[in-house]
Write a protein that holds these residues in place. Structure first.
Motif, PDB file in Angstrom:
ATOM      1  N   ASP A 104       0.815  -1.208   0.000  1.00 59.15           N
ATOM      2  CA  ASP A 104       0.000   0.000   0.000  1.00 59.15           C
ATOM      3  C   ASP A 104       0.855   1.267   0.000  1.00 59.15           C
ATOM      4  O   ASP A 104       0.350   2.373  -0.108  1.00 59.15           O
ATOM      5  N   TRP A 105       2.164   1.101   0.132  1.00 54.71           N
ATOM      6  CA  TRP A 105       3.077   2.238   0.171  1.00 54.71           C
ATOM      7  C   TRP A 105       3.814   2.362  -1.154  1.00 54.71           C
ATOM      8  O   TRP A 105       3.807   1.430  -1.961  1.00 54.71           O
ATOM      9  N   GLU A 264       3.370   6.733   6.788  1.00 51.98           N
ATOM     10  CA  GLU A 264       3.118   7.011   5.367  1.00 51.98           C
ATOM     11  C   GLU A 264       3.186   8.511   5.095  1.00 51.98           C
ATOM     12  O   GLU A 264       3.698   8.956   4.068  1.00 51.98           O
TER      13      GLU A 264
HETATM   14 CA    CA Z   1      -1.426   4.299   0.790  1.00 52.53          CA
END
Ligand code: CA
Ligand code: C2E
Ligand code: CA
Ligand code: CA
Length: 273
Positions: A104-105, A264
């Motif tokens: 997701d990064w 994040e």
């Molecule tokens: Ca993300």
């Protein structure tokens, strides 16, 4: 002492419980915690020691959101996990959750993941990691596995596993460097990419144990190992380490372990786009 096999978790061998542990029921609770996602990960940034303190990546650190006791640190449950064998499913949970998070990064985000000596004795460890990398589309080069210094004394099979992991393309770091009893020859015998200077030496007084920090910096340079100073709590420590040639560090002075969303937000904007 009576031993009995607990029901196997998916994808793991049957686990053996110590009757004392089962009596306290914490072992059973931990097994449920792994299954029911009561565990979660925090991420502590690893930063450059120059002025900019750029974020190089993070270390994943496990916590247990216990239904009665609230958030528990690893010291409260990892020893039990090691004794009961639950460290294996726990470690698999950490791997899967880490890789799902990385997916997701931004591509290229680096993550250090702690593993147990026990993991290295599971014959399918590298295969399982490889399958997870494929499943989540994460590059092996994004992962550094941290092993503690006392670990490699365990035996030959662990060395074989370290080679297998290296062949996958993941990096290996020796954690808590300087505190174990392993001989220096270990640095040659184990195929390492990184050493992490234990905070006992990061935090030492200038003319005392900090000379260990200086020695480790030289050693790392000679052996072409990446080196990270752990547990940096003050600007003075950061500055001294920078003068000694350290380029990367981790510690409360820069950032505490934090939830995924907070980490994040620290990633460069262009990387997040
Ligand atoms: Ca993300
Ligand atoms: P570690 O791998 O040496 O991790 C660093 C520990 O130091 C972390 O404690 C972190 O929160 C703490 N720390 C970071 N910066 C500072 C600082 O400036 N000052 C001080 N005093 N402490 C700092 P934590 O999260 O309680 O973890 C403790 C240990 O538990 C870890 O030590 C590691 O050995 C183990 N551990 C944590 N997560 C995992 C995991 O997912 N799997 C396995 N097998 N072990 C883990
Ligand atoms: Ca570590
Ligand atoms: Ca450490």
């Amino acid at each position: 002492m009576a031993m009995y096999a607990a029901k196997a978790l998916p994808g793991t061998a049957a686990l053996h419980y110590d009757a004392d542990m089962a009596a306290t029921s914490v072992g059973a609770e931990l097994q449920d915690a792994i299954r029911d996602d009561q565990l979660f990960l925090l991420f502590q940034p690893i930063v450059t020691l120059d002025e900019g303190h750029r974020v190089l990546g993070a270390e994943a650190l496990v916590r247990w959101n216990h239904p009665v006791h609230g958030t528990l640190a690893p010291a409260a449950f990892l020893p039990l996990a090691e004794r009961t064998g639950l460290i294996v499913p726990l470690g698999r949970w950490v791997l899967r959750t880490s890789l799902r998070q990385l997916a997701d990064w931004p591509a290229g985000t680096l993550l250090n993941i702690n593993i147990s000596p026990r993991d290295l004795r599971e014959p399918d460890f590298a295969t399982a990691l490889s399958a997870l990398l494929d499943e989540y589309g994460v590059a092996a080069a994004q992962i550094t596995l941290e092993i503690t210094e006392s670990m490699p004394v365990v035996a030959g099979e662990s060395f074989t596993m370290l080679d297998e992991l290296r062949a996958l393309g993941v990096k290996l770091a020796l954690d808590d460097f300087g505190t174990g009893s392993s001989p220096l020859s270990l640095l040659h015998d184990v195929p390492l990419d990184e050493v992490k200077l234990d905070r006992a030496f990061t935090q030492a007084d200038p003319d005392g144990r900090v000379s260990v920090a200086a020695g480790v910096a030289h050693l790392a340079e000679a052996l072409k190992l990446h080196v990270v100073a752990e547990g940096v709590e003050t600007p003075q420590q950061a500055e001294r380490l920078r003068e000694l040639g350290y380029r990367a560090a981790q510690g409360y002075h820069f950032a505490r372990p934090m939830p995924a969303a907070d980490f994040e937000a620290l990633l460069p904007v262009e990387a997040r786009a």
